[in-house]
Design an enzyme around this catalytic site. Structure first.
Site, PDB file in Angstrom:
ATOM      1  N   ARG A 149       1.729  -4.909  -9.873  1.00 15.64           N
ATOM      2  CA  ARG A 149       1.217  -5.419  -8.596  1.00 15.64           C
ATOM      3  C   ARG A 149       1.404  -6.922  -8.615  1.00 15.64           C
ATOM      4  NH1 ARG A 149      -4.323  -4.187  -5.391  1.00 15.64           N
ATOM      5  NH2 ARG A 149      -2.989  -2.443  -4.861  1.00 15.64           N
TER       6      ARG A 149
ATOM      7  N   GLN B 279       0.570   3.559  -1.901  1.00 12.92           N
ATOM      8  CA  GLN B 279      -0.442   3.815  -0.882  1.00 12.92           C
ATOM      9  C   GLN B 279       0.122   4.719   0.213  1.00 12.92           C
ATOM     10  OE1 GLN B 279      -3.836   2.603  -0.616  1.00 12.92           O
ATOM     11  NE2 GLN B 279      -3.802   4.256   0.885  1.00 12.92           N
TER      12      GLN B 279
ATOM     13  N   HIS C 224       3.908  -1.409  -0.028  1.00 14.35           N
ATOM     14  CA  HIS C 224       2.899  -0.711  -0.823  1.00 14.35           C
ATOM     15  C   HIS C 224       3.234   0.783  -0.832  1.00 14.35           C
ATOM     16  CE1 HIS C 224      -0.666  -0.049  -2.981  1.00 14.35           C
ATOM     17  NE2 HIS C 224      -1.596  -0.408  -2.116  1.00 14.35           N
TER      18      HIS C 224
ATOM     19  N   CYS D  29      -6.212   1.963   4.116  1.00 15.45           N
ATOM     20  CA  CYS D  29      -5.882   1.890   2.684  1.00 15.45           C
ATOM     21  C   CYS D  29      -7.047   1.366   1.860  1.00 15.45           C
ATOM     22  CB  CYS D  29      -4.645   1.027   2.482  1.00 15.45           C
ATOM     23  SG  CYS D  29      -4.832  -0.687   3.019  1.00 15.45           S
TER      24      CYS D  29
ATOM     25  N   ARG E  60      -4.567   8.823  -3.713  1.00 17.63           N
ATOM     26  CA  ARG E  60      -3.820   7.854  -4.523  1.00 17.63           C
ATOM     27  C   ARG E  60      -3.587   8.430  -5.923  1.00 17.63           C
ATOM     28  NH1 ARG E  60      -3.977   2.418  -3.409  1.00 17.63           N
ATOM     29  NH2 ARG E  60      -2.393   2.379  -5.047  1.00 17.63           N
TER      30      ARG E  60
ATOM     31  N   ASP F  27      -5.154  -2.214   8.714  1.00 17.04           N
ATOM     32  CA  ASP F  27      -5.299  -2.888   7.413  1.00 17.04           C
ATOM     33  C   ASP F  27      -5.934  -4.248   7.698  1.00 17.04           C
ATOM     34  OD1 ASP F  27      -5.049  -3.589   4.721  1.00 17.04           O
ATOM     35  OD2 ASP F  27      -2.903  -4.016   4.842  1.00 17.04           O
TER      36      ASP F  27
HETATM   37  N1  NVA Z   1      -2.457  -5.718   2.944  1.00 15.26           N
HETATM   38  C1  NVA Z   1      -3.438  -5.650   1.902  1.00 15.26           C
HETATM   39  C2  NVA Z   1      -3.457  -4.293   1.286  1.00 15.26           C
HETATM   40  C3  NVA Z   1      -4.482  -4.098   0.215  1.00 15.26           C
HETATM   41  C4  NVA Z   1      -4.416  -2.753  -0.428  1.00 15.26           C
HETATM   42  C5  NVA Z   1      -3.163  -6.717   0.858  1.00 15.26           C
HETATM   43  O1  NVA Z   1      -1.993  -6.926   0.526  1.00 15.26           O
HETATM   44  O2  NVA Z   1      -4.105  -7.370   0.409  1.00 15.26           O
HETATM   45  N1   CP Z   2      -5.517   0.309  -1.338  1.00 18.99           N
HETATM   46  C1   CP Z   2      -5.391  -0.329  -2.518  1.00 18.99           C
HETATM   47  O1   CP Z   2      -4.290  -0.553  -3.026  1.00 18.99           O
HETATM   48  O2   CP Z   2      -6.561  -0.671  -3.101  1.00 18.99           O
HETATM   49  P1   CP Z   2      -6.773  -1.661  -4.326  1.00 18.99           P
HETATM   50  O3   CP Z   2      -6.359  -3.035  -3.862  1.00 18.99           O
HETATM   51  O4   CP Z   2      -8.221  -1.570  -4.638  1.00 18.99           O
HETATM   52  O5   CP Z   2      -5.914  -1.220  -5.471  1.00 18.99           O
END
Ligand code: NVA
Ligand code: CP
Length: 300
Positions: A102, A132, A129, A259, A287, A219
């Site tokens: 990540r 997800q 993502h 998500c 997930r 989101d």
């Molecule tokens: N768009 C959000 C998704 C989190 C799972 C982010 O990148 O923070």
């Molecule tokens: N939706 C998601 O990826 O959650 P986290 O940021 O908690 O991993």
């Protein structure tokens, strides 16, 4: 399929195969049927951003598959002190059987895949993502039975979630609509892909996008790394909210997914969130199952 870097790389058949395996693994888990497909294998999980779901579901999933998950915070890795990803990839390839990462830039994930020689799984970048969205597609099929004739609608930022949903939704045969402010549209690469589909619609009107939708998603307005823009974004996204008025445009039996984490009264009202909590938390659970399927496909 050697890696999971972005939805754009997957064929429709590969997506459906992952979803079918995810359904099977979910069934086996619920019925106490062991499935140790990754016995003796190790997954490294590199996190350059926070996570609840991704970390816990990968870690638990790897354990359930008989393998060993290794949590690697970038604060503690040399990568956090500037060791190039090309070198990290070649070193970790000699210890591990797979890496989940990540991070911010998509290029970093692609570099890991190019320089290493083990499967790389994208656990979120600024661009996409995919883990997800595989869970989201699994959840949609679970609640709706199939993707045939469905319309999926995303309200909000043209961000990593929007990008992956557009590509994944279109690839499995849904109509896809997105409502976003003009300054926050998805990147050209995604719009070029989507423009090949007649059933794709982009508008700045949430009401129009939600019309007759079977599935609605949203989101956060400010993603991880954009905390400094939060105030500006709150203004830009005012009105891009899933609320009762918007739900009235959708089909009566529409489902709502998120998500998570969710910001209540920003992108979604508390009322709509709680009315659809059943779907949203099934999505969060999925997930686990979807990622186990990805790991089995890539690492078994
Ligand atoms: N768009 C959000 C998704 C989190 C799972 C982010 O990148 O923070
Ligand atoms: N939706 C998601 O990826 O959650 P986290 O940021 O908690 O991993």
């Amino acid at each position: 399929m050697k890696h999971l870097l972005k939805m754009l790389d997957l064929s429709t058949e590969e997506i459906i195969e992952i979803l079918n395996l995810a359904d099977q693994l979910k069934y086996e888990l619920k019925h106490g049927i062991p499935h140790p497909h990754l016995q003796g294998k190790t997954l490294g999980m590199i996190f350059q951003k926070a996570s609840t779901r991704t970390r816990v579901s990968f870690e638990t999933g790897m354990y359930q598959l008989g393998g060993y998950p290794l949590f690697l915070s970038s604060n503690d890795l040399q990568i956090g002190r500037g060791e190039p990803v090309q070198d990290t990839a070649r070193v970790l390839s000699r210890y591990l059987d797979g890496i989940m990462i990540r991070t911010f830039e998509q290029k970093e994930v692609e570099d890991l895949a190019n320089y290493g020689n083990i499967p790389i799984i994208n656990g979120l970048t600024d661009f996409c993502h995919p883990c997800q969205v595989l869970a989201d597609l699994m959840t949609i099929r679970e609640f709706k039975g199939s993707f045939d004739g469905l319309k999926m609608c995303f309200i909000g930022d043209g961000n990593n979630m929007a990008n992956s949903l557009i590509v994944g939704g279109l690839k499995v045969g849904m109509a896809v609509s997105i409502a976003c402010p003009n300054d926050y549209q998805p990147p050209k690469e995604i719009l070029d892909f989507a423009s090949k589909y007649d059933c794709f619609e982009m508008t700045d009107s949430p009401m129009q996008a939600a019309k007759d939708a079977d599935v609605l998603l949203t989101d956060v307005w400010a993603s991880m790394g954009q905390e400094g823009e939060a105030e500006k974004r709150r203004k830009a996204f005012a009105g891009y909210q899933i609320n009762d008025e918007l739900m009235a445009q959708a089909k009566d039996d529409a489902i709502v997914l998120h998500c998570l984490p969710a910001h209540r009264e920003e992108e979604i009202t508390e009322k709509v969130f709680e009315a659809h909590a059943n779907e949203i938390f099934e999505e969060a659970e999925n997930r686990l199952h979807a990622q186990k399927a990805v790991m089995v496909k890539l690492m078994a």
